[in-house]
Design an enzyme around this catalytic site. Structure first.
Site, PDB file in Angstrom:
ATOM      1  N   ARG A  29       0.795  -1.451   0.027  1.00  0.00           N
ATOM      2  CA  ARG A  29       0.045   0.168  -0.044  1.00  0.00           C
ATOM      3  C   ARG A  29       1.223   1.058   0.178  1.00  0.00           C
ATOM      4  O   ARG A  29       1.587   1.034   0.622  1.00  0.00           O
ATOM      5  CB  ARG A  29      -0.773   0.351   1.463  1.00  0.00           C
ATOM      6  CG  ARG A  29      -1.873  -0.987   0.796  1.00  0.00           C
ATOM      7  CD  ARG A  29      -2.939  -0.532   0.109  1.00  0.00           C
ATOM      8  NE  ARG A  29      -4.327  -1.907   0.123  1.00  0.00           N
ATOM      9  CZ  ARG A  29      -4.554  -2.155  -0.767  1.00  0.00           C
ATOM     10  NH1 ARG A  29      -3.908  -2.760  -1.697  1.00  0.00           N
ATOM     11  NH2 ARG A  29      -5.339  -2.793  -0.614  1.00  0.00           N
TER      12      ARG A  29
ATOM     13  N   GLU B 117      -2.517   8.875  -4.367  1.00  0.00           N
ATOM     14  CA  GLU B 117      -3.105   7.331  -4.959  1.00  0.00           C
ATOM     15  C   GLU B 117      -4.230   7.436  -5.927  1.00  0.00           C
ATOM     16  O   GLU B 117      -5.080   8.010  -4.839  1.00  0.00           O
ATOM     17  CB  GLU B 117      -3.003   5.499  -4.513  1.00  0.00           C
ATOM     18  CG  GLU B 117      -3.258   4.719  -5.893  1.00  0.00           C
ATOM     19  CD  GLU B 117      -2.061   3.830  -5.065  1.00  0.00           C
ATOM     20  OE1 GLU B 117      -1.778   3.067  -4.694  1.00  0.00           O
ATOM     21  OE2 GLU B 117      -3.396   2.858  -5.803  1.00  0.00           O
TER      22      GLU B 117
ATOM     23  N   HIS C 265      -1.248   0.390  -9.735  1.00  0.00           N
ATOM     24  CA  HIS C 265      -2.352  -0.522  -9.025  1.00  0.00           C
ATOM     25  C   HIS C 265      -2.131  -1.470  -9.967  1.00  0.00           C
ATOM     26  O   HIS C 265      -3.453  -1.800  -9.992  1.00  0.00           O
ATOM     27  CB  HIS C 265      -2.557  -0.042  -8.365  1.00  0.00           C
ATOM     28  CG  HIS C 265      -3.619  -0.592  -6.947  1.00  0.00           C
ATOM     29  ND1 HIS C 265      -4.182   0.487  -5.781  1.00  0.00           N
ATOM     30  CD2 HIS C 265      -3.346  -1.866  -6.951  1.00  0.00           C
ATOM     31  CE1 HIS C 265      -4.102  -0.623  -5.103  1.00  0.00           C
ATOM     32  NE2 HIS C 265      -3.810  -1.898  -5.336  1.00  0.00           N
ATOM     33  N   THR C 266      -1.156  -1.936 -10.410  1.00  0.00           N
ATOM     34  CA  THR C 266      -1.930  -3.560 -12.010  1.00  0.00           C
ATOM     35  C   THR C 266      -1.084  -4.742 -10.563  1.00  0.00           C
ATOM     36  O   THR C 266      -1.037  -5.962 -12.159  1.00  0.00           O
ATOM     37  CB  THR C 266      -1.359  -3.158 -12.673  1.00  0.00           C
ATOM     38  OG1 THR C 266      -0.432  -2.368 -12.721  1.00  0.00           O
ATOM     39  CG2 THR C 266      -2.422  -1.682 -13.441  1.00  0.00           C
ATOM     40  N   ALA C 267      -0.359  -5.018  -9.946  1.00  0.00           N
ATOM     41  CA  ALA C 267      -0.254  -6.299  -9.482  1.00  0.00           C
ATOM     42  C   ALA C 267      -0.983  -7.068  -9.901  1.00  0.00           C
ATOM     43  O   ALA C 267      -1.169  -8.232 -10.167  1.00  0.00           O
ATOM     44  CB  ALA C 267       0.203  -5.954  -8.223  1.00  0.00           C
ATOM     45  N   ASN C 268      -2.655  -6.691  -9.713  1.00  0.00           N
ATOM     46  CA  ASN C 268      -3.512  -8.063  -9.469  1.00  0.00           C
ATOM     47  C   ASN C 268      -4.425  -7.143 -10.198  1.00  0.00           C
ATOM     48  O   ASN C 268      -5.545  -6.816 -10.045  1.00  0.00           O
ATOM     49  CB  ASN C 268      -3.964  -8.104  -8.487  1.00  0.00           C
ATOM     50  CG  ASN C 268      -5.185  -9.099  -8.096  1.00  0.00           C
ATOM     51  OD1 ASN C 268      -5.371 -10.027  -8.383  1.00  0.00           O
ATOM     52  ND2 ASN C 268      -5.921  -8.642  -6.805  1.00  0.00           N
TER      53      ASN C 268
END
Lengths: 307, 307
Positions: free
Chosen positions: B220, B249, B268-271
């Site tokens: 985070r 963010e 925020h594209t890890a998932n």
């Protein structure tokens, strides 16, 4: 004449390689007194020390030897060994980095100046990876792919099954190569540059690939038809391309592939200079040890096969 | 009242999640008739169906629950489960991609318009990787690091040794955390966002890191002090930073971190959404099965700990 255990390192003699020769059990000597040469720091062809007649063995510093062949340096009567396999781990690591960069759209992220989620995010986990030319680099890459549960389809010269690959086809089996191209989410080109592999990835091969598949080339630029690749990217025939080697190389300034949204050019850095020396020193030590002991040398160059 | 085996999926009800509920052995029902809710498609707090009194269990769709806590949704008397661990494999894959991007200078390559070898090429092979907050993502990452022979230093809440880590320290051990920071070539932040982890990576932590180490944040944004990070990058105190999450963010358009030569922003594209649903459906099915069978649910939210 009786073989001496004298080795010359040159024309540039890094202390790491001289130490490796000593650690391998040989002596250092001037070129004219040595029966073996560890070649470092000169272009192919520019090393007159090669000409002396007492030479038994030459260790070359690179994994690919096509430029030495082209320069006419390699000849019968002297054993040549390449550095093939030496850099497998570091090159495979680079290949994995390029694959993940493609899967996760890292080039687009790196170029963005604002918070925009790129399209086409993929996962290596559970994907199918085709390795064309599955030798030492391919084996190292297969180990790195295990935690991702990826299915590996392999092509090699003999067709002898590659450990960890679901299936292996011989390079001469055109239908097998086609199945690797059509079935893979990532196509990794890792084959040596020979007349047989010239433009192996041409317009037809690109058209056969999945529309979201990435092409990774960490072998030699000659294996991929650059113009056909640009056309395939523009036409959306493939998902993207990450190239550590290009044709021509270097790629001219401002070439479209540098900035193409789904392309990444890595300027022949899979085996960076800073990581090369320790790996080469380990290989030199081991081959010197084998030479002194009269054991078979690692990575002998096959003049007929061209690598 | 006797517990029904009725589950409501909403306010958005993707077919994948409804199928998962059925596959887990429960029935689908309207919110007012259900004893369990699978929450999908609404912001924290905007889900009035939560208010009905017969509720036993709520499955939340995300791994981090700090925004639900802040919205005052989580309360005693109802069991809440997060999706923690569900996305571990895909997030760990992203973390590895960011680490390799840093090691191999892929951001600089992606931005280049000519053939220039970037400096500072590194290798993951043989490196030391610090994982701060080594839970499910950390464990998945450790598996991915095995083929690289990397040494892992871990920090978790309990200090209980993490499999595959050379050493594990509890988060409250400031000296242990410092040893992870000073000893690692890659520092991966994977801890939950709590008051204890707020700005865990501050100016002091960054100064403690090796001058060529990369910071990776896939947890985070609140865990890293953004201004301190920019200053540390400018001062050359660390090698680089790859951030999937930021503070604020989204990062404002044109923020220096978007184009900093040694930074990479992944929005925020890890998932990614496209990979989220199959993983969430598997978790929903398993937790519904456990709920029906009266077994302990996966990833219960600890209101006191805040995750």
């Amino acid at each position: 004449m009786e073989k001496s255990l004298k080795v010359h390192v040159g024309p540039v003699a890094p202390p790491e390689l001289e130490s490796a020769v000593l650690a391998g059990g040989a002596e250092l000597a001037a070129a004219e007194e040595a029966s073996a040469l560890v070649w470092f720091g000169a272009e192919p062809g520019r090393f007159p020390e090669l000409d002396h007649s007492g030479l038994d063995w030459v260790q070359l510093p690179s994994a690919g030897v096509e430029s030495w062949l082209a320069a006419g340096v390699l000849r019968e009567g002297v054993r040549f060994t390449s550095a093939a396999g030496t850099y497998a781990q570091t090159v495979a690591e680079h290949a994995l980095g390029l694959m993940l960069a493609g899967a996760r759209q890292i080039p687009a992220m790196a170029r963005a100046d604002s918070w925009q989620r790129p399209e086409g995010m993929r996962s290596l986990s559970g994907s199918t990876v085709g390795i064309i030319g599955a030798g030492g680099i391919g084996r190292a890459l297969i180990e790195m792919l295990r935690p991702f549960g990826a299915t590996v389809l392999a092509v090699n010269r003999s067709g002898k099954p590659v450990d960890g690959a679901e299936r292996t086809w011989p390079a001469e089996d055109a239908e097998g190569v086609r199945r690797v191209l059509t079935g893979s989410d990532f196509v990794v080109v890792a084959a040596p540059a020979t007349s047989q592999t010239d433009e192996l990835i041409d317009a037809g091969a690109l058209a056969a690939m999945k529309p979201d598949a990435w092409l990774i080339n960490i072998a030699r630029g000659s294996l991929v038809d650059t113009d056909a690749l640009v056309a395939a990217l523009d036409a959306g025939e493939i998902g993207g391309a990450a190239l550590d080697v290009t044709d021509p190389e270097p790629l001219p300034d401002g070439h479209r592939l540098f900035s193409h949204p789904r392309a990444l050019i890595s300027p022949h850095t899979a085996n960076p200079q800073s990581l090369l020396m320790p790996a080469l020193a380990r290989r030199v030590q081991e081959n010197v040890r084998r030479w002194v002991a009269g054991e078979p040398l690692l990575a002998p160059v096959d003049l007929a096969a061209g690598y």
